[in-house]
Scaffold this motif. Structure first.
Motif, PDB file in Angstrom:
ATOM      1  N   ALA A  17      26.770 -19.594  77.010  1.00  0.00           N
ATOM      2  CA  ALA A  17      25.418 -19.049  76.924  1.00  0.00           C
ATOM      3  C   ALA A  17      24.620 -19.886  75.929  1.00  0.00           C
ATOM      4  O   ALA A  17      25.187 -20.429  74.997  1.00  0.00           O
ATOM      5  CB  ALA A  17      25.484 -17.603  76.470  1.00  0.00           C
ATOM      6  N   LEU A  18      23.309 -19.969  76.156  1.00  0.00           N
ATOM      7  CA  LEU A  18      22.472 -20.688  75.204  1.00  0.00           C
ATOM      8  C   LEU A  18      22.257 -19.805  73.984  1.00  0.00           C
ATOM      9  O   LEU A  18      22.164 -18.590  74.104  1.00  0.00           O
ATOM     10  CB  LEU A  18      21.124 -21.021  75.839  1.00  0.00           C
ATOM     11  CG  LEU A  18      21.163 -22.085  76.939  1.00  0.00           C
ATOM     12  CD1 LEU A  18      19.810 -22.208  77.609  1.00  0.00           C
ATOM     13  CD2 LEU A  18      21.590 -23.434  76.352  1.00  0.00           C
ATOM     14  N   PRO A  19      22.173 -20.417  72.799  1.00  0.00           N
ATOM     15  CA  PRO A  19      21.945 -19.603  71.595  1.00  0.00           C
ATOM     16  C   PRO A  19      20.604 -18.873  71.658  1.00  0.00           C
ATOM     17  O   PRO A  19      19.625 -19.429  72.138  1.00  0.00           O
ATOM     18  CB  PRO A  19      21.935 -20.636  70.460  1.00  0.00           C
ATOM     19  CG  PRO A  19      22.466 -21.888  71.019  1.00  0.00           C
ATOM     20  CD  PRO A  19      22.302 -21.842  72.502  1.00  0.00           C
ATOM     21  N   GLN A  20      20.589 -17.637  71.214  1.00  0.00           N
ATOM     22  CA  GLN A  20      19.355 -16.849  71.178  1.00  0.00           C
ATOM     23  C   GLN A  20      19.031 -16.455  69.748  1.00  0.00           C
ATOM     24  O   GLN A  20      19.938 -16.144  68.975  1.00  0.00           O
ATOM     25  CB  GLN A  20      19.523 -15.552  71.988  1.00  0.00           C
ATOM     26  CG  GLN A  20      19.528 -15.749  73.480  1.00  0.00           C
ATOM     27  CD  GLN A  20      19.519 -14.400  74.202  1.00  0.00           C
ATOM     28  OE1 GLN A  20      18.797 -13.481  73.821  1.00  0.00           O
ATOM     29  NE2 GLN A  20      20.339 -14.282  75.228  1.00  0.00           N
ATOM     30  N   ASP A  21      17.734 -16.430  69.447  1.00  0.00           N
ATOM     31  CA  ASP A  21      17.298 -15.918  68.142  1.00  0.00           C
ATOM     32  C   ASP A  21      17.240 -14.395  68.231  1.00  0.00           C
ATOM     33  O   ASP A  21      16.383 -13.841  68.920  1.00  0.00           O
ATOM     34  CB  ASP A  21      15.925 -16.494  67.787  1.00  0.00           C
ATOM     35  CG  ASP A  21      15.472 -16.046  66.410  1.00  0.00           C
ATOM     36  OD1 ASP A  21      16.179 -15.217  65.776  1.00  0.00           O
ATOM     37  OD2 ASP A  21      14.412 -16.517  65.953  1.00  0.00           O
ATOM     38  N   MET A  22      18.161 -13.738  67.538  1.00  0.00           N
ATOM     39  CA  MET A  22      18.267 -12.274  67.623  1.00  0.00           C
ATOM     40  C   MET A  22      17.560 -11.587  66.445  1.00  0.00           C
ATOM     41  O   MET A  22      17.722 -10.368  66.256  1.00  0.00           O
ATOM     42  CB  MET A  22      19.746 -11.870  67.648  1.00  0.00           C
ATOM     43  CG  MET A  22      20.465 -12.323  68.907  1.00  0.00           C
ATOM     44  SD  MET A  22      19.927 -11.371  70.350  1.00  0.00           S
ATOM     45  CE  MET A  22      20.741  -9.802  70.009  1.00  0.00           C
TER      46      MET A  22
END
Ligand SMILES: *[C@@H]1O[C@H](CO)[C@@H](O)[C@H](O)[C@H]1NC(C)=O
Length: 224
Positions: A17-22
Motif C-alpha cells: 500500500a502507498l503510505p498515507q498521512d493519517m
C-alpha cells in the motif's frame, strides 16, 4: 515470473500500500471479531531497540491486544497487551513478557501508551498517559526476522491465530514506532501532543497499512 509474483501477492492481499498521512485521523474497530485488524508494514528485519507509542479509546474491561509484532520465531516479539485484571498491562519482547500493575486504565477516554526496550540492557518500560512504570528486564537479543505488525488483534501465530476474546474494540490513533528508546521528555511530549520525533519505523504521518475486515477510518473527534 514477475507476473506470477504480482498475481500471487494480489491474491494473498499483500500488495504494497502507498503510505498515507493519517494525521488527525483514527482507526475505528467497531465490533468484536477474530478477523478485523490493521496490518502495518516494515522492511526492517533486525531491531536492537524499540519504542512504540499509540493512543487508544475503549470501554473494554477484558483482555485485548493493542500492538502485536510477530516474527516466524516469536508470536509475541513485541506486544502491548491488556491483562484480565483492571490496571494490568503486559509488554513482551521475544516472548518474554512481564505485567505492569496499577496502571491508568481509564475506559471511555483516550489513553496514551508507550513501551520502550533496548537489547543492550534488556530493560523495558511502559508509560501510560505519560507516567512511567517500574523498569523490568526482558530479552537481551535483538528482534530479528520478517516482521508482521498487527493493530486490533493479538497474533498467536505469524500473521494470525487471533482470539475474539483478545480483540480490540474502540478507536486508535497516532501509532509510531522507533528503533531506539525515546527520551522520557519526548514520551511526555507525545502524551501531551506536543513536539516529538515521528517514528522512523512506523510513522502515523506516512503510514503503510492494509485493513482486513471491519476497520474504519474517520477524522478524530476534536472538542469544539
Ligand atoms: C542488534 O541491533 C543493533 C542495533 O540495531 C545492531 O547494531 C547489532 O548489530 C544487532 N546485533 C545482532 C546480533 O544482529
Amino acid at each position: 515470473m514477475v507476473f506470477v509474483c504480482i498475481c500471487l501477492s494480489l491474491m494473498l492481499g499483500i500488495s504494497a500500500a502507498l503510505p498515507q498521512d493519517m494525521s488527525g485521523k483514527m482507526f475505528i474497530f467497531p465490533q468484536e471479531t477474530n478477523t478485523a485488524h490493521v496490518r502495518l508494514t516494515t522492511s526492517r528485519q533486525n531491531l536492537g531497540a524499540v519504542t512504540v507509542c499509540l493512543r487508544a479509546f475503549t470501554d473494554l474491561s477484558r483482555t485485548y491486544g493493542t500492538f502485536s509484532l510477530s516474527t516466524p520465531t516469536f508470536d509475541n516479539d513485541f506486544l502491548i497487551f491488556k491483562e484480565p485484571q483492571s490496571g494490568e498491562f503486559s509488554v513482551s519482547v521475544r516472548n518474554a513478557g512481564h505485567i505492569f500493575s496499577n496502571q491508568d486504565d481509564k475506559r471511555n477516554e483516550w489513553q496514551s501508551f508507550c513501551a520502550t526496550w533496548a537489547a543492550a540492557s534488556g530493560l523495558m518500560q511502559l508509560w501510560v498517559n505519560g507516567k512511567p512504570s517500574s523498569i523490568k528486564s526482558t530479552s537481551t537479543l535483538n528482534i530479528s526476522g520478517p516482521m508482521i505488525i498487527v493493530l486490533g488483534q493479538d497474533q498467536d501465530s505469524h500473521g494470525g491465530g487471533f482470539n475474539i476474546a483478545q480483540s480490540f474494540v474502540g478507536m486508535m490513533t497516532d501509532v509510531h514506532m522507533w528503533d531506539y528508546v525515546l527520551t522520557p521528555c519526548h514520551i511526555q511530549n507525545y502524551n501531551h501532543k506536543f513536539t516529538y520525533p515521528a517514528g522512523n519505523i512506523l510513522n502515523w504521518k506516512s503510514l503503510e497499512f492494509q485493513i482486513i475486515g471491519s476497520v474504519h477510518i474517520q477524522k478524530e473527534q476534536e472538542q469544539c
